[in-house]
Design a protein around this motif. Structure first.
Motif, PDB file in Angstrom:
ATOM      1  N   GLU A 254       0.834  -1.192   0.000  1.00 54.77           N
ATOM      2  CA  GLU A 254       0.000   0.000   0.000  1.00 54.77           C
ATOM      3  C   GLU A 254       0.875   1.251   0.000  1.00 54.77           C
ATOM      4  OE1 GLU A 254      -2.749  -0.186   3.223  1.00 54.77           O
ATOM      5  OE2 GLU A 254      -3.872  -1.876   2.357  1.00 54.77           O
ATOM      6  N   VAL A 255       0.560   2.159  -0.915  1.00 56.76           N
ATOM      7  CA  VAL A 255       1.329   3.390  -1.036  1.00 56.76           C
ATOM      8  C   VAL A 255       0.382   4.588  -1.045  1.00 56.76           C
ATOM      9  CG1 VAL A 255       3.256   2.322  -2.261  1.00 56.76           C
ATOM     10  CG2 VAL A 255       1.321   3.247  -3.575  1.00 56.76           C
ATOM     11  N   ALA A 256       0.905   5.719  -0.631  1.00 54.76           N
ATOM     12  CA  ALA A 256       0.169   6.983  -0.716  1.00 54.76           C
ATOM     13  C   ALA A 256       0.388   7.582  -2.107  1.00 54.76           C
ATOM     14  CB  ALA A 256       0.664   7.952   0.359  1.00 54.76           C
ATOM     15  N   GLY A 320      -6.695   6.965  -6.217  1.00 54.60           N
ATOM     16  CA  GLY A 320      -8.076   6.541  -6.435  1.00 54.60           C
ATOM     17  C   GLY A 320      -8.282   5.713  -7.677  1.00 54.60           C
ATOM     18  N   GLY A 321      -7.202   5.430  -8.397  1.00 55.69           N
ATOM     19  CA  GLY A 321      -7.319   4.638  -9.616  1.00 55.69           C
ATOM     20  C   GLY A 321      -6.932   3.193  -9.385  1.00 55.69           C
ATOM     21  N   GLY A 322      -6.625   2.529 -10.477  1.00 53.56           N
ATOM     22  CA  GLY A 322      -6.248   1.125 -10.389  1.00 53.56           C
ATOM     23  C   GLY A 322      -4.848   0.958  -9.845  1.00 53.56           C
ATOM     24  N   ASP A 330       7.344  -9.811 -18.481  1.00 55.50           N
ATOM     25  CA  ASP A 330       5.874  -9.771 -18.554  1.00 55.50           C
ATOM     26  C   ASP A 330       5.216 -10.320 -17.299  1.00 55.50           C
ATOM     27  OD1 ASP A 330       5.961  -8.764 -21.178  1.00 55.50           O
ATOM     28  OD2 ASP A 330       6.113 -10.784 -22.025  1.00 55.50           O
ATOM     29  N   ASN A 331       6.013 -10.684 -16.315  1.00 55.68           N
ATOM     30  CA  ASN A 331       5.483 -11.337 -15.120  1.00 55.68           C
ATOM     31  C   ASN A 331       5.305 -10.324 -13.995  1.00 55.68           C
ATOM     32  OD1 ASN A 331       4.784 -13.301 -13.185  1.00 55.68           O
ATOM     33  ND2 ASN A 331       6.928 -13.610 -12.625  1.00 55.68           N
ATOM     34  N   PRO A 332       4.082 -10.056 -13.547  1.00 53.83           N
ATOM     35  CA  PRO A 332       3.888  -9.127 -12.423  1.00 53.83           C
ATOM     36  C   PRO A 332       4.394  -9.748 -11.126  1.00 53.83           C
ATOM     37  CG  PRO A 332       1.791 -10.127 -13.030  1.00 53.83           C
ATOM     38  CD  PRO A 332       2.795 -10.597 -14.041  1.00 53.83           C
ATOM     39  N   ILE A 333       5.258  -9.026 -10.414  1.00 49.53           N
ATOM     40  CA  ILE A 333       5.871  -9.585  -9.200  1.00 49.53           C
ATOM     41  C   ILE A 333       5.513  -8.810  -7.940  1.00 49.53           C
ATOM     42  CG2 ILE A 333       7.776 -10.670 -10.439  1.00 49.53           C
ATOM     43  CD1 ILE A 333       9.534  -8.302  -9.726  1.00 49.53           C
ATOM     44  N   LEU A 334       4.969  -7.595  -8.097  1.00 48.25           N
ATOM     45  CA  LEU A 334       4.593  -6.780  -6.943  1.00 48.25           C
ATOM     46  C   LEU A 334       3.496  -5.814  -7.372  1.00 48.25           C
ATOM     47  CD1 LEU A 334       5.051  -5.632  -4.061  1.00 48.25           C
ATOM     48  CD2 LEU A 334       6.912  -4.247  -5.011  1.00 48.25           C
ATOM     49  N   ARG A 335       2.449  -5.720  -6.550  1.00 40.99           N
ATOM     50  CA  ARG A 335       1.350  -4.800  -6.852  1.00 40.99           C
ATOM     51  C   ARG A 335       1.363  -3.650  -5.856  1.00 40.99           C
ATOM     52  NH1 ARG A 335      -4.524  -7.072  -6.133  1.00 40.99           N
ATOM     53  NH2 ARG A 335      -4.280  -6.177  -4.035  1.00 40.99           N
ATOM     54  N   PHE A 336       1.353  -2.420  -6.374  1.00 42.03           N
ATOM     55  CA  PHE A 336       1.242  -1.229  -5.539  1.00 42.03           C
ATOM     56  C   PHE A 336      -0.223  -0.796  -5.510  1.00 42.03           C
ATOM     57  CE2 PHE A 336       5.585  -0.911  -7.355  1.00 42.03           C
ATOM     58  CZ  PHE A 336       6.326  -0.903  -6.179  1.00 42.03           C
ATOM     59  N   ASP A 337      -0.803  -0.790  -4.326  1.00 41.65           N
ATOM     60  CA  ASP A 337      -2.175  -0.324  -4.153  1.00 41.65           C
ATOM     61  C   ASP A 337      -2.139   1.127  -3.701  1.00 41.65           C
ATOM     62  OD1 ASP A 337      -3.080  -2.821  -4.855  1.00 41.65           O
ATOM     63  OD2 ASP A 337      -3.404  -3.490  -2.793  1.00 41.65           O
ATOM     64  N   VAL A 338      -2.642   2.026  -4.524  1.00 44.15           N
ATOM     65  CA  VAL A 338      -2.508   3.460  -4.287  1.00 44.15           C
ATOM     66  C   VAL A 338      -3.740   3.978  -3.556  1.00 44.15           C
ATOM     67  CG1 VAL A 338      -2.004   5.693  -5.322  1.00 44.15           C
ATOM     68  CG2 VAL A 338      -1.214   3.593  -6.447  1.00 44.15           C
ATOM     69  N   SER A 339      -3.489   4.612  -2.420  1.00 49.12           N
ATOM     70  CA  SER A 339      -4.572   5.192  -1.634  1.00 49.12           C
ATOM     71  C   SER A 339      -5.191   6.387  -2.361  1.00 49.12           C
ATOM     72  CB  SER A 339      -4.026   5.632  -0.273  1.00 49.12           C
ATOM     73  OG  SER A 339      -4.965   6.422   0.417  1.00 49.12           O
ATOM     74  N   SER A 340      -6.444   6.679  -2.013  1.00 50.57           N
ATOM     75  CA  SER A 340      -7.119   7.840  -2.615  1.00 50.57           C
ATOM     76  C   SER A 340      -7.015   9.088  -1.743  1.00 50.57           C
ATOM     77  CB  SER A 340      -8.602   7.519  -2.848  1.00 50.57           C
ATOM     78  OG  SER A 340      -9.237   7.182  -1.626  1.00 50.57           O
ATOM     79  N   ARG A 341      -6.494   8.936  -0.533  1.00 56.80           N
ATOM     80  CA  ARG A 341      -6.441  10.089   0.369  1.00 56.80           C
ATOM     81  C   ARG A 341      -5.329  11.043  -0.054  1.00 56.80           C
ATOM     82  NH1 ARG A 341      -2.236   9.183   3.883  1.00 56.80           N
ATOM     83  NH2 ARG A 341      -1.499   7.009   3.997  1.00 56.80           N
TER      84      ARG A 341
END
Length: 493
Positions: A254-256, A320-322, A330-341
């Motif tokens: 999770e990232v800001a 607030g986006g994806g 082509d291999n996803p190894i880490l997902r960053f979830d972006v906060s909407s705040r």
């Protein structure tokens, strides 16, 4: 003709532009048993070459677990201007895959060892106590340190013993890492978990206002194979298909919506990461030895075993986006979830970072080669045409001198292997590659550089160091160095 067992002992073969790894073999049961170090640390020895076994990697549902940030270790004391640490080396069970426990070797019980945050100009002293039933040691990869604290492959900590390592930190800010370097067992020990970050903060760089604090995140990348119980399998590198980020398989983070500084390390035994954000730009600010003169923009960065790169990613436009994904090819190894705040971001990436030190005038030019002797049975790993012998000094260099080294991958068809080259004690600058200019990844101060099959890299190195003594240079595919692709240099007055 080589048999399968001999081929598995060799390392990486490249063909058609794709890296295809070959390696030592151990079955899952052997991976649980600690190998015994020799009674005579100067006697030649090599890990056995077992046959391949049928084992598969456990399937993992991606992006279901958070990526941890390796814990920062607190000094046990700060006295006489020295930060003092104590770190046990011990076996334990760790959770890497959901719901399963994995036997591992660890620094202080953590599969990614605790992070040491040092400061330029302030010494660090670490006492490592070996709780394994095999010899161990510790190499500060990228550290400019006395020979007695370098973690020479034959300078071992016996079971139950301790050793004090002194790190003066008389170098620029940089992302370093520490790992085991016990000769013939370095690959086994690092694969089991003996690796961690050592970050040097430099007050001379604070005015740049790069992302800091919790927005400055080290990420160790490596691959692994597991059996159905969750145990690590020391097997064929092509079967190490599970990519770990800070010890977790395909995690999320999770990232800001702001800038982050990510310190990316390739701690895989043998793998070249092709890091990208799916077409979005990566802003590179530093390599192995610290900051670049200016940031550079890339859509993909190659990172071979032992190399580091620092990048800044601005997540503000993704608020607030994806999610944003970090890919290996082509291999996803880490997902960053972006906060909407909304957040305040006082950081920046200035157009000028830090000038590189003067290169000096070279007075010596050498050729350094890495190869396998394929006529031997089994084949022999060679550096400068000879297998490693700790009783032999291969190169003497004068302290303060500047040299040019032509690092050559001397393997030929039908076995064109690839080799990352690592030099202990000092950093170097890449002057050219394969007879042409350097690659984009070659910029800045380096201590590890990828040498392609049948390729060459020209480097310039200044031995501007207060230290004398014996150090090593070797292939950083650790399965290659464990087989003898390593040589010894001595720094003399």
């Amino acid at each position: 003709m080589l048999n399968r067992r001999q081929l598995l002992a060799l390392g990486s073969v490249a063909a058609g532009g794709t890296v295809m790894s070959r390696s030592l073999r151990r079955d899952a049961q052997a991976a649980q048993a600690a190998p015994a170090a020799p009674a005579d640390p100067h006697a030649g020895h090599a890990a056995p070459v077992p046959s391949r076994v049928s084992t598969t990697t456990v399937a993992v549902t991606p992006f279901t677990e958070p990526m941890p940030v390796p814990p920062r270790l607190t000094p046990v004391s700060r006295r006489d201007g020295i930060d003092v640490y104590e770190i046990p080396i011990r076996p334990t069970q760790v959770q890497i895959l959901p719901g399963l426990l994995t036997p591992a070797y660890t620094y202080a019980g953590s599969f990614v060892g605790p992070t040491i945050r040092a400061r330029t100009g302030r010494p660090v002293r670490i006492t490592y106590t070996n709780g394994l039933d095999t010899h161990a040691n510790v190499h500060l990869h990228g550290g400019h340190v006395p020979a007695t604290s370098d973690g020479h492959p034959m300078d071992l900590i016996p079971p139950g013993g301790s050793k004090v390592y002194d790190y003066p930190n008389l170098q620029r800010g940089a992302t370093l890492w520490y790992h085991d370097h016990t000769h013939a067992y370095e690959a086994d020990h690092v694969y089991r978990g003996l690796h961690g970050f050592y970050l040097i903060d430099d007050p001379a760089e604070h005015h740049l206002r790069l992302p800091a604090g919790k927005y400055d995140v080290p990420i160790m990348l490596r691959n692994a194979q597991f059996d159905d119980s969750g145990a690590l399998v020391f097997g064929h590198p092509d079967d190490r298909v599970t990519i770990l980020a800070n010890g977790k398989a395909q995690p999320y983070f999770e990232v800001a919506p702001r800038r982050y500084r990510f310190r990316l390390l390739n701690a895989a035994l043998k793998h070249v990461f092709r890091l990208n954000l799916g077409g979005e730009p990566l802003t590179r600010i530093a390599t192995d030895g610290g900051l670049l003169p200016a940031p550079t923009s890339h859509t993909e960065l190659a990172l071979s075993s032992g190399e580091r790169v620092e990048v800044v990613i601005d997540f503000a436009e993704h608020a607030g986006g994806g999610p944003v994904y970090l890919y290996d090819g082509d291999n996803p190894i880490l997902r960053f979830d972006v906060s909407s705040r909304a957040v305040t971001d006082p950081s920046r990436v200035p157009v000028t970072l830090r000038a590189l030190p003067p290169m000096g005038t070279p007075t010596v030019e050498r050729t350094v080669s890495m190869s396998f002797d394929m006529s031997a049975r089994p084949p022999i790993a060679l550096m400068d045409g000879k297998p490693f012998d700790p009783r032999r000094v291969d190169v003497q260099v004068k302290r303060g001198s500047t040299e040019i080294w032509n690092v050559v991958n001397a393997d030929t068809d039908p076995f064109p292997f690839d080799h990352p080259f690592h030099l202990h004690l000092v950093t170097f600058r890449v002057l050219g590659r394969d007879g042409g200019p350097p690659a984009p990844e070659d910029a800045g101060l380096k201590d590890t550089v990828y040498v392609s099959p049948k390729g060459s890299v020209k480097i310039q190195v200044t031995f501007a160091t207060p230290y004398l003594g014996q150090y090593v240079y070797h292939c950083h595919y650790l399965e290659h160095s464990s087989l003898g692709m390593m040589a010894q240099l001595e720094v003399v007055p």
